[in-house]
Design an enzyme around this catalytic site. Structure first.
Site, short mmCIF file in Angstrom:
data_model
loop_
_atom_site.label_atom_id
_atom_site.label_comp_id
_atom_site.label_asym_id
_atom_site.label_seq_id
_atom_site.Cartn_x
_atom_site.Cartn_y
_atom_site.Cartn_z
N ARG A 77 0.85 -1.21 0.00
CA ARG A 77 0.00 0.00 0.00
C ARG A 77 0.88 1.24 0.00
NH1 ARG A 77 -3.96 0.20 4.96
NH2 ARG A 77 -5.05 -1.43 3.83
N ARG A 146 -1.44 7.01 9.58
CA ARG A 146 -1.65 6.49 8.22
C ARG A 146 -1.66 7.64 7.22
NH1 ARG A 146 -3.83 1.38 8.13
NH2 ARG A 146 -3.13 0.19 9.94
N LYS A 230 -3.68 1.97 14.82
CA LYS A 230 -3.61 2.90 13.69
C LYS A 230 -4.17 4.26 14.09
CE LYS A 230 -6.16 -0.03 11.29
NZ LYS A 230 -7.06 -0.70 10.34
N LYS A 232 -5.55 7.96 12.20
CA LYS A 232 -5.93 8.49 10.88
C LYS A 232 -6.27 9.98 10.94
CE LYS A 232 -7.35 4.03 9.12
NZ LYS A 232 -8.41 3.18 8.52
N CYS A 453 -15.21 -2.66 -0.38
CA CYS A 453 -13.83 -3.00 0.00
C CYS A 453 -13.40 -4.22 -0.81
CB CYS A 453 -13.76 -3.28 1.49
SG CYS A 453 -14.53 -4.86 1.91
N CYS A 459 -8.41 -10.39 1.18
CA CYS A 459 -8.45 -9.95 2.57
C CYS A 459 -8.65 -11.13 3.52
CB CYS A 459 -9.56 -8.93 2.78
SG CYS A 459 -9.65 -8.43 4.50
N CYS A 498 -16.75 -7.47 5.97
CA CYS A 498 -16.71 -7.72 7.41
C CYS A 498 -16.98 -6.40 8.13
CB CYS A 498 -15.36 -8.34 7.81
SG CYS A 498 -14.08 -7.12 8.17
N CYS A 502 -13.92 -0.83 6.08
CA CYS A 502 -12.92 -0.21 5.21
C CYS A 502 -13.52 0.67 4.11
CB CYS A 502 -12.02 -1.28 4.59
SG CYS A 502 -11.10 -2.19 5.84
#
Ligand code: SRM
Ligand code: SF4
Length: 650
Positions: A77, A146, A230, A232, A453, A459, A498, A502
């Site tokens: 990524r 991120r 994470k 953001k 996503c 994934c 899920c 995302c």
């Protein structure tokens, strides 16, 4: 005031990942050792550290065979503040996708690109190639700041937008990891060719008045344990919600004076979407307004917020580790007070802001300096060539011939910037030849505003399909809308495989969240501009039941909506009890089948005319059952039947 105040000693044990970070020698091991080994995959500990370098170990879940080794491959990524991708980097990524990846690129919901399908033996070359072509994957994943988002629309005559891009870049630099691990591992110690760092940012990183910096470590802001989870950040301008501002840990909104000069920033914090099914203690949460900060103090305030989460975020339970839980547990006032301790003075009150709106800026536009920009819709961010639809080829040719920079959008689309008006025709000709629709009016609007996503097969956390399922589900939604007489209606649909969120489904008007194989939890009531959280309406809807589930809700919407009211606003206004009551007493109207003049090509997102034919229930049910048993769509079955009927006519 705190002076390098240590966090309170927690009585519970830190999570396993905390130990892995501590033992990694600032993100070096075990990746540095294992990248040299002739193996197909990394150990569990190395996988955690590899994330900080921008890569996930995955396996192709379509190829899983019991008893055999998984088909290991890696996702990479990129981190592109404000979604900015220089032409040289784009061409390098395009080539890497063909040489080492799965021949596709994927524009992400945070304005980055992902490559999928890279083998371990090619990982070093792939990362080195990205770095040497002005890109980076450092910190794209892992417990760290991120990619910093900013509005992608390249208005050159709007100083507020210029500030948003500038500060997105500067905050990304401020919070970038300082360890030498990245260049040691992927470039054998060679330092990357990068521009001089802004001296203000450099000074701000080192400044330590109130305990924001940890002394004598390679990572002054992060220390040996980096962030608990994470983190953001986004920077936007008043009124522009292209970055989904309420879903971020930290949002800065530029404030300019009447002369267009920067004065400061409004600050929101504590948004986040990840949750786990059946665990009420995990939830999606909107960011709260926190304060206002003058431009001179903005880096110190960002550091103060980062330090608060660094020192007080929950390191014992990764499901409770994001900033949103800290703010939720403490309340905004206690959080603000702690931030002020690290900041060294009281913060100013939040200032009023106009309403936030979402616009995608697809198609051709002037950018305010005589040049043009072109927004191109990319279905679920997947840049690929497929049959006569040659999006990947088109993008490569355009960048090669016209050397155009790209801004990736937070909705998995992309914008070509700085186009000379004289080149418009030639660029349009490439798009036309490659079957890429550039006129947003010709794109089916459900498709245009939808996101999904990646989910299966890459994934590891996917419970069910998302990117591969959404085209069919959008077609189905269109069929139901047509059936109930809402042909011109559209709204924001988002899907994830899920509950991690995302593609930000909890902000959509209609959100599908994978909850079991082939089944989704359905969320209703978000706003078209993503300023309100949707709510879960049903826990598990099998994809075969989507049509019968939506029909009564759409009929109720049609009958009782206010003039001009959108679907999400309607669901929010009437409430779920009223919807459920209507659904319970709903009698389906005579069913209809939609017959299209030619197959709907979702890949090209063209919107074509549709014709409706009414059938009685018994015949409709027969068509439906036969189509299902033959694995065809109802439209195809009816078309075949009619063609055969007409062929046999005398
Ligand atoms: Fe995400 C984990 C893909 C944006 C919340 N996300 C993952 C992983 C890496 C799966 C994993 O951990 O093994 C996915 C890789 C799938 C694949 O095959 O590529 C993945 N996330 C994505 C992307 C590619 C989705 C997309 O359609 O574009 C997005 C990459 C953005 C980027 O460039 O950085 C992506 N992920 C998001 C967002 C949206 C956003 O950031 O605006 C969210 C919700 C916002 C938030 O963070 O609260 C999001 N991803 C998660 C979570 C849940 C985090 C949580 O707080 O609980 C996970 C799982 C985790 O971290 O444990 C996750
Ligand atoms: Fe994977 Fe879930 Fe994120 Fe989709 S939402 S990419 S299934 S982690």
């Amino acid at each position: 005031m705190v002076k390098s105040a240590p966090p309170p000693i927690v009585s519970r044990k830190p999570s396993k990942v905390e130990g892995i970070k501590e033992n990694s020698n600032f993100l070096r091991e075990p990746v540095a050792t294992q990248i040299l080994e002739d193996t197909t995959h990394f150990s569990e500990d190395a996988i955690q550290i590899l994330k900080f370098h921008g890569s996930y170990q995955q396996d192709n879940r379509d190829n899983r065979v019991k008893g055999q080794e998984k088909d290991y491959q890696f996702m990479l990524r990129t981190k592109n503040p404000g979604g900015f991708v220089p032409p040289q980097l784009y061409l390098a990524l395009d080539k890497l996708a063909d040489e080492y990846g799965n021949h596709t690129l994927r524009a992400t919901t945070r304005q980055g690109f992902q490559l999928h399908g890279i083998l371990k033996k090619n990982l070093k070359t792939a990362i080195a190639t990205i770095i040497k072509n002005l890109g980076s994957t450092l910190g794209a994943c892992g417990d760290i700041n991120r990619n910093v988002m900013a509005p992608p629309v390249p208005f050159k005559n709007r100083s507020d937008y210029q500030y948003a891009w500038e500060y997105a870049q500067n905050i990304a630099d401020l919070l970038s990891p300082q360890t030498g691990a990245y260049y040691e591992i992927w470039l054998d110690g060679e330092k990357a060719i990068s521009g001089e760092e802004n001296p203000e940012v450099k000074a701000a990183r080192q400044r330590n008045d109130n305990g924001t910096v940890i002394h004598d470590t390679e990572e002054p802001l992060y220390g040996t344990h980096y962030m608990p989870r994470k983190f953001k950040v986004c920077v936007t301008v008043p009124g522009d919600n292209s970055i989904d501002l309420y879903s971020q840990d930290l949002t800065l909104v530029v404030n300019t004076n009447n002369q267009g000069q920067l004065e400061g920033f409004n600050i929101f914090a504590g948004g986040g979407l990840g949750r786990t099914h059946n665990k009420e203690e995990t939830f999606a949460r909107l960011a709260d307004p926190i304060c206002y900060v003058a431009k001179e103090d903005v880096y110190d305030l960002v550091k103060a917020i980062v330090a608060t989460q660094r020192d007080y975020g929950d390191r014992t339970d990764r499901r409770h580790a994001r900033l949103k839980y800290l703010i939720n547990d403490w309340g905004v006032d206690k959080f603000r007070a702690k931030v002020e301790e690290y900041f060294g003075k009281p913060v100013a009150p939040f200032q009023p802001l106009p309403e936030f709106k979402y616009e995608d800026f697809l198609g051709w536009h002037e950018q305010g300096d005589g040049k043009l920009f072109l927004g191109i819709s990319v279905d679920n961010g997947r840049v690929k060539d497929e049959g006569s639809f040659q999006l990947k080829t088109a993008l490569r040719e355009i960048v090669e011939q016209f050397n155009l920079p790209i801004r990736l959008t937070p909705h998995q689309n992309l914008i070509f910037c700085d186009i000379e008006p004289d080149n418009k025709q030639a660029i349009q000709a490439i798009l036309d030849r490659c079957g890429v629709v550039s006129d947003p009016g010709k794109i089916e609007p459900l498709v245009r505003y939808a996101m999904a996503c990646p989910a299966l097969p890459t994934c590891g956390l996917a419970i069910t399909e998302s990117e591969r399922a959404i085209p069919g589900i959008l077609e189905l939604i269109r069929t139901v809308l047509d059936k109930v007489g809402l042909q011109d209606e559209h709204f924001v649909v988002r899907m994830t495989g899920c509950p991690n969120g995302c593609a930000r489904p909890y902000m959509a008007e209609l959100g599908f969240v994978g909850s079991a194989p082939e089944s989704y939890q359905v969320w209703l009531g978000g706003s078209p501009d993503q300023t309100r959280l949707a709510q879960p309406y049903i826990e598990r809807l099998h994809h075969n039941d989507i049509e019968s589930f939506l029909e009564p809700i759409f009929v109720y919407f049609k009958k009782t909506r206010k003039s001009g009211e959108g679907f999400g606003d309607f669901c929010d206004r009437v409430g779920f009890d009223a919807i459920r009551e209507f659904v319970a007493q709903y009698q389906p109207e005579p069913a209809t089948v939609t017959i299209e003049p030619e197959p709907l090509t979702v890949a090209t997102k063209s919107r074509r005319a549709r014709y409706r034919v009414s059938l009685h229930d018994d015949l409709y049910n027969k068509v439906k059952a036969t189509a299902a048993s033959q694995g065809k769509s109802m439209t195809d079955l009816v078309k075949e039947a009619l063609e055969s009927y007409f062929q046999n006519l005398p």
